[in-house]
Each structure stands twice: as structure tokens, then as C-alpha cells.
Write a protein that holds these residues in place. Structure first.
Motif, PDB file in Angstrom:
ATOM      1  N   ALA A 117      76.899  30.256  44.016  1.00 40.12           N
ATOM      2  CA  ALA A 117      77.791  29.732  45.055  1.00 40.12           C
ATOM      3  C   ALA A 117      77.404  28.304  45.426  1.00 40.12           C
ATOM      4  O   ALA A 117      78.273  27.441  45.631  1.00 40.12           O
ATOM      5  CB  ALA A 117      77.764  30.634  46.282  1.00 40.12           C
ATOM      6  N   ALA A 118      76.099  28.043  45.501  1.00 39.70           N
ATOM      7  CA  ALA A 118      75.646  26.690  45.822  1.00 39.70           C
ATOM      8  C   ALA A 118      75.995  25.719  44.703  1.00 39.70           C
ATOM      9  O   ALA A 118      76.348  24.551  44.954  1.00 39.70           O
ATOM     10  CB  ALA A 118      74.147  26.680  46.082  1.00 39.70           C
ATOM     11  N   GLN A 119      75.912  26.181  43.456  1.00 41.93           N
ATOM     12  CA  GLN A 119      76.312  25.330  42.329  1.00 41.93           C
ATOM     13  C   GLN A 119      77.804  24.997  42.414  1.00 41.93           C
ATOM     14  O   GLN A 119      78.213  23.858  42.183  1.00 41.93           O
ATOM     15  CB  GLN A 119      76.024  26.032  41.005  1.00 41.93           C
ATOM     16  N   CYS A 120      78.609  25.995  42.752  1.00 44.48           N
ATOM     17  CA  CYS A 120      80.051  25.763  42.871  1.00 44.48           C
ATOM     18  C   CYS A 120      80.343  24.741  43.966  1.00 44.48           C
ATOM     19  O   CYS A 120      81.170  23.830  43.778  1.00 44.48           O
ATOM     20  CB  CYS A 120      80.770  27.077  43.153  1.00 44.48           C
ATOM     21  N   ASP A 121      79.655  24.877  45.091  1.00 45.57           N
ATOM     22  CA  ASP A 121      79.844  23.908  46.179  1.00 45.57           C
ATOM     23  C   ASP A 121      79.456  22.503  45.730  1.00 45.57           C
ATOM     24  O   ASP A 121      80.134  21.514  46.058  1.00 45.57           O
ATOM     25  CB  ASP A 121      79.016  24.314  47.390  1.00 45.57           C
ATOM     26  N   ALA A 122      78.368  22.415  44.966  1.00 44.97           N
ATOM     27  CA  ALA A 122      77.912  21.099  44.500  1.00 44.97           C
ATOM     28  C   ALA A 122      78.898  20.492  43.506  1.00 44.97           C
ATOM     29  O   ALA A 122      79.135  19.277  43.525  1.00 44.97           O
ATOM     30  CB  ALA A 122      76.529  21.221  43.864  1.00 44.97           C
ATOM     31  N   MET A 123      79.477  21.322  42.655  1.00 40.24           N
ATOM     32  CA  MET A 123      80.459  20.785  41.706  1.00 40.24           C
ATOM     33  C   MET A 123      81.695  20.284  42.434  1.00 40.24           C
ATOM     34  O   MET A 123      82.256  19.247  42.074  1.00 40.24           O
ATOM     35  CB  MET A 123      80.817  21.851  40.668  1.00 40.24           C
ATOM     36  N   LEU A 124      82.116  21.001  43.459  1.00 39.27           N
ATOM     37  CA  LEU A 124      83.237  20.524  44.262  1.00 39.27           C
ATOM     38  C   LEU A 124      82.897  19.186  44.919  1.00 39.27           C
ATOM     39  O   LEU A 124      83.705  18.247  44.913  1.00 39.27           O
ATOM     40  CB  LEU A 124      83.593  21.547  45.338  1.00 39.27           C
ATOM     41  N   ALA A 125      81.705  19.099  45.478  1.00 31.89           N
ATOM     42  CA  ALA A 125      81.290  17.862  46.154  1.00 31.89           C
ATOM     43  C   ALA A 125      81.172  16.701  45.178  1.00 31.89           C
ATOM     44  O   ALA A 125      81.443  15.547  45.541  1.00 31.89           O
ATOM     45  CB  ALA A 125      79.961  18.090  46.864  1.00 31.89           C
ATOM     46  N   ALA A 126      80.787  16.992  43.946  1.00 31.79           N
ATOM     47  CA  ALA A 126      80.663  15.929  42.937  1.00 31.79           C
ATOM     48  C   ALA A 126      82.020  15.367  42.549  1.00 31.79           C
ATOM     49  O   ALA A 126      82.113  14.234  42.066  1.00 31.79           O
ATOM     50  CB  ALA A 126      79.931  16.455  41.710  1.00 31.79           C
ATOM     51  N   GLY A 127      83.066  16.158  42.709  1.00 32.00           N
ATOM     52  CA  GLY A 127      84.419  15.678  42.478  1.00 32.00           C
ATOM     53  C   GLY A 127      84.746  15.242  41.071  1.00 32.00           C
ATOM     54  O   GLY A 127      85.365  14.187  40.875  1.00 32.00           O
ATOM     55  N   PRO A 128      84.410  16.035  40.045  1.00 33.82           N
ATOM     56  CA  PRO A 128      84.796  15.658  38.684  1.00 33.82           C
ATOM     57  C   PRO A 128      86.292  15.865  38.478  1.00 33.82           C
ATOM     58  O   PRO A 128      86.957  16.536  39.271  1.00 33.82           O
ATOM     59  CB  PRO A 128      83.995  16.637  37.826  1.00 33.82           C
ATOM     60  N   ARG A 129      86.805  15.331  37.400  1.00 34.23           N
ATOM     61  CA  ARG A 129      88.208  15.575  37.069  1.00 34.23           C
ATOM     62  C   ARG A 129      88.405  17.012  36.612  1.00 34.23           C
ATOM     63  O   ARG A 129      89.477  17.606  36.802  1.00 34.23           O
ATOM     64  CB  ARG A 129      88.654  14.611  35.967  1.00 34.23           C
ATOM     65  N   ILE A 130      87.351  17.582  35.994  1.00 32.62           N
ATOM     66  CA  ILE A 130      87.445  18.911  35.377  1.00 32.62           C
ATOM     67  C   ILE A 130      86.196  19.722  35.692  1.00 32.62           C
ATOM     68  O   ILE A 130      85.077  19.203  35.613  1.00 32.62           O
ATOM     69  CB  ILE A 130      87.587  18.783  33.843  1.00 32.62           C
ATOM     70  N   VAL A 131      86.381  20.996  36.027  1.00 35.24           N
ATOM     71  CA  VAL A 131      85.301  21.967  36.103  1.00 35.24           C
ATOM     72  C   VAL A 131      85.626  23.065  35.090  1.00 35.24           C
ATOM     73  O   VAL A 131      86.770  23.535  35.030  1.00 35.24           O
ATOM     74  CB  VAL A 131      85.158  22.569  37.518  1.00 35.24           C
ATOM     75  N   SER A 132      84.656  23.437  34.273  1.00 37.58           N
ATOM     76  CA  SER A 132      84.901  24.449  33.250  1.00 37.58           C
ATOM     77  C   SER A 132      84.016  25.669  33.470  1.00 37.58           C
ATOM     78  O   SER A 132      83.007  25.606  34.168  1.00 37.58           O
ATOM     79  CB  SER A 132      84.682  23.867  31.847  1.00 37.58           C
ATOM     80  N   SER A 133      84.446  26.761  32.877  1.00 39.75           N
ATOM     81  CA  SER A 133      83.729  28.035  33.045  1.00 39.75           C
ATOM     82  C   SER A 133      83.424  28.627  31.688  1.00 39.75           C
ATOM     83  O   SER A 133      84.086  28.340  30.685  1.00 39.75           O
ATOM     84  CB  SER A 133      84.579  29.017  33.860  1.00 39.75           C
ATOM     85  N   ILE A 134      82.425  29.485  31.673  1.00 41.70           N
ATOM     86  CA  ILE A 134      82.082  30.263  30.486  1.00 41.70           C
ATOM     87  C   ILE A 134      81.474  31.575  30.964  1.00 41.70           C
ATOM     88  O   ILE A 134      80.972  31.665  32.081  1.00 41.70           O
ATOM     89  CB  ILE A 134      81.099  29.477  29.578  1.00 41.70           C
TER      90      ILE A 134
END
Length: 356
Positions: A117-134
Motif C-alpha cells: 500500500a505504501a508503494q502504491c501511494d509512493a507511485m501515485l505521488a511520483a506521478g508517472p505517465r504509466i503505472v504497470s502491474s504484474i
């Protein structure tokens, strides 16, 4: 052929790219320098965030942005359920691993991964154009947050059923991962990763026909021929992992990089012997021994990863490929020891020449 190029150009326009070539997000093998080079050449950079804490995720994104104005994706795994522990079996695995490196204490199995959950929050805060999952699908609340911020979701799928599920869950793009791919298999269920190995050229057109969103092809692509073939089969872009590992910006161990150049497709194998999750690597002496009759079965992920840590560290320090976690796709020998930016341009020039 014009329709093929037009599809790729449309994908590039949508995601701010100049060429339809994506760097695969490889945890531990995607330093900022590699993404900076790929993005600066017009491709898509990538960061595998699996092992990173939130502050490390932000630092990675900030460094890539400082070095390039190109786009990048951030990726992490969807967590598996907590593994079932078996102390007696873990002891057998530890005893086996002591043949390959330092003694493995029982506490090596006590692996604590970064908080998802903390990683997800950090990715949102980083604001990339794309977030991917595996390894599965992001929870609906996180998907809603991505969409509210205008961040696209690229979902990795290894079967048609997974691709359909990802599209239904709101994925903007499906990354069809063929069994040829190096590193960990992206199956939603860990038990499916070894028994459902579909090659890319069977998987790709089936996924393209099954979903209404763009599809990116990955697995066994390392030259212009592979890119052109993937686009001809309906992909909008190609994602490459092993094909970039010999670039100096990847900064992998020279013994691993040199081995890729002489690794035939049949010299790689999918196994769980490094992490407990199925992944394709060079069939080193350790891998073959760990798969032989009489060897203890690997512990579940991430316990096996903890247990093999001492061996892997020793292999790196001593330059011993036979004990390294040497991930490799089946087209490893096509990887080129060239600067990544120049390689991106050469790959696209080769693909365009074929398609024209």
C-alpha cells in the motif's frame, strides 16, 4: 503495412513516445541511467519498484526526470497470499544451499517485503505517465486513483483469460508476456506460472482479438525482426528486457552480461529455485542441481529468496556466474553491448525497414 505503422504511431502519440519500444521494468536491473537513455531516445523508461521503499521510489523517479524529459512506467508486484511455512523443509533447503555459499541461518527465511500500500501511494505521488502491474490486478480503489490522476495502467497478462480480466478491471493497455521472457513470469496465480507457459506468438494475436485496448508484446524480443513480427501480429508496441541488459547503463555484473551473448534459447529454464516464484534464468550449475532429482523443492516466495540471498551475494562478489541470479530470456544471445539510446534507434530502424 501502413495500418501497422499507424497503430504504433497512435500508441506513441498517446503516451508521449517517439518509438514504440518499452524498457521492461526489471526489479534490480533498471537503474535510472538505463531509463534515462531509453526515454531520451524516444522509448519508454521503466522502473521495477518491487524491492524499493517509498522514499527510494521517489528518488528513482526524481533522478530519471532530472536526466530526461521522456516518459517512464513504474511497476510493482501484486502481493501473493502469505506463504505457508514448513520449518523442516526450510532446513533441508538451507542444508542444500550451503553447498553453494555461506551457511544459511534459519532467520534468513524471515523476509519482510516493502509495504504494498505504501508503494502504491509512493507511485501515485511520483506521478508517472504509466503505472504497470504484474502477478495480478491492482485493487479497484487504487485503479480509481490512477484514473483520477490521469495515470495509465498497463497490466501484464500471461494468458488470454488474464488479459480479459485485466481489461474488465480497467487496464488501459495489456502487456502480453510470452513464456520466452526472462525474469519472473507474470501469472496471476503462482501455481500457473510453470504449468501454463504460452509462447508470445501464440499468445499475442489471441490477446489482441480478445480485448479492445492496445496490446504491448513482451518476451523473446531483442531485435528489429522481433519488433516487426510483434507489430504485424497486432501489438501496438514491443517491450524489451533481456535485450537491454548488455547495455552499459544496465550496470549488471560483467559475468552475467558476457554470458548472455553465448546463451542459446535452450540454455535457459523456468524454475522457482531463486525466489520461490517461477522465473526464467540461465541454466547454471546451481539451477541444474536445484532442479535435479533428490534436491529439495524450493520454498515459497519470498522465503526462498531469503534463503538464497547469501549464495547470490557471494556469487556477485566472486564473479561466479554459476551462483548468480542470472535472469535471461530465450533471445538472450541477441542482446547487444551498445549504449541504450543508440540501441533503441537501431532496433526501430531495423523494424521499420522490415515493415516497409
Amino acid at each position: 503495412m501502413r495500418a501497422i505503422i499507424s497503430r504504433a504511431e497512435s500508441f506513441c502519440s498517446r503516451f508521449g513516445l517517439r518509438v514504440p519500444i518499452l524498457l521492461a521494468p526489471m526489479a534490480g536491473a533498471c537503474p535510472p541511467a538505463l531509463s534515462i537513455a531509453v526515454a531520451s531516445a524516444g522509448g519508454l523508461g521503466a522502473g521495477g519498484m518491487l524491492l524499493m521503499q517509498p522514499d527510494e521510489i521517489m528518488a528513482w523517479a526524481n533522478q530519471v526526470r532530472a536526466g530526461s524529459n521522456g516518459a517512464f512506467q513504474l511497476n510493482t508486484w501484486i502481493p501473493d497470499p502469505a506463504p505457508r511455512r514448513d520449518p523442516d523443509h526450510e532446513a533441508r533447503v538451507r542444508a542444500f544451499l550451503e553447498q553453494w555459499g555461506p551457511a544459511v541461518p534459519p532467520e534468513a527465511a524471515e523476509v519482510t517485503l516493502p509495504d504494498f500500500a505504501a508503494q502504491c501511494d509512493a507511485m501515485l505521488a511520483a506521478g508517472p505517465r504509466i503505472v504497470s502491474s504484474i502477478m495480478g490486478l491492482y485493487p479497484p480503489p487504487f485503479v480509481a486513483q490512477l484514473k483520477a490522476r490521469g495515470i495509465a495502467w498497463f497490466a501484464t497478462a500471461t494468458t488470454v483469460a488474464e488479459a480479459r480480466a485485466a481489461a474488465a478491471a480497467g487496464a488501459d493497455v495489456i502487456v502480453a508476456q510470452g513464456a520466452e521472457a526472462g525474469g519472473h513470469r507474470g501469472a496471476f496465480e503462482a501455481a500457473d506460472a510453470e504449468r501454463r507457459q504460452v509462447g508470445l506468438f501464440a499468445l499475442l494475436p489471441a490477446v489482441v482479438d480478445a480485448v479492445q485496448v492496445p496490446v504491448v508484446a513482451t518476451g523473446g524480443i531483442a531485435d528489429g525482426r522481433g519488433i516487426a513480427a510483434a507489430l504485424a501480429l497486432g501489438a501496438s508496441a514491443a517491450q524489451i528486457g533481456t535485450g537491454f541488459l548488455r547495455c552499459p547503463e544496465a550496470k549488471i555484473h560483467p559475468a552475467w552480461a558476457d554470458a548472455l551473448a553465448r546463451t542459446a534459447p535452450e540454455d535457459t529454464v523456468v524454475s522457482r529455485v531463486f525466489s520461490g516464484r517461477a522465473g526464467r534464468a540461465i541454466a547454471t550449475t546451481y539451477v541444474r542441481a536445484a532442479l535435479a532429482d533428490g534436491a529439495p523443492a524450493p520454498a515459497p516466495y519470498p522465503i526462498q529468496r531469503g534463503l538464497t540471498g547469501a549464495m547470490r551475494v557471494a556469487g556477485q562478489k566472486e564473479g561466479d556466474l554459476q551462483r548468480m541470479q542470472a535472469w535471461a530470456g530465450q533471445s538472450a544471445a541477441l542482446a547487444r553491448a551498445e549504449p541504450a539510446a543508440a540501441l533503441v534507434q537501431k532496433l526501430w530502424d531495423e523494424a521499420r525497414a522490415i515493415l516497409s
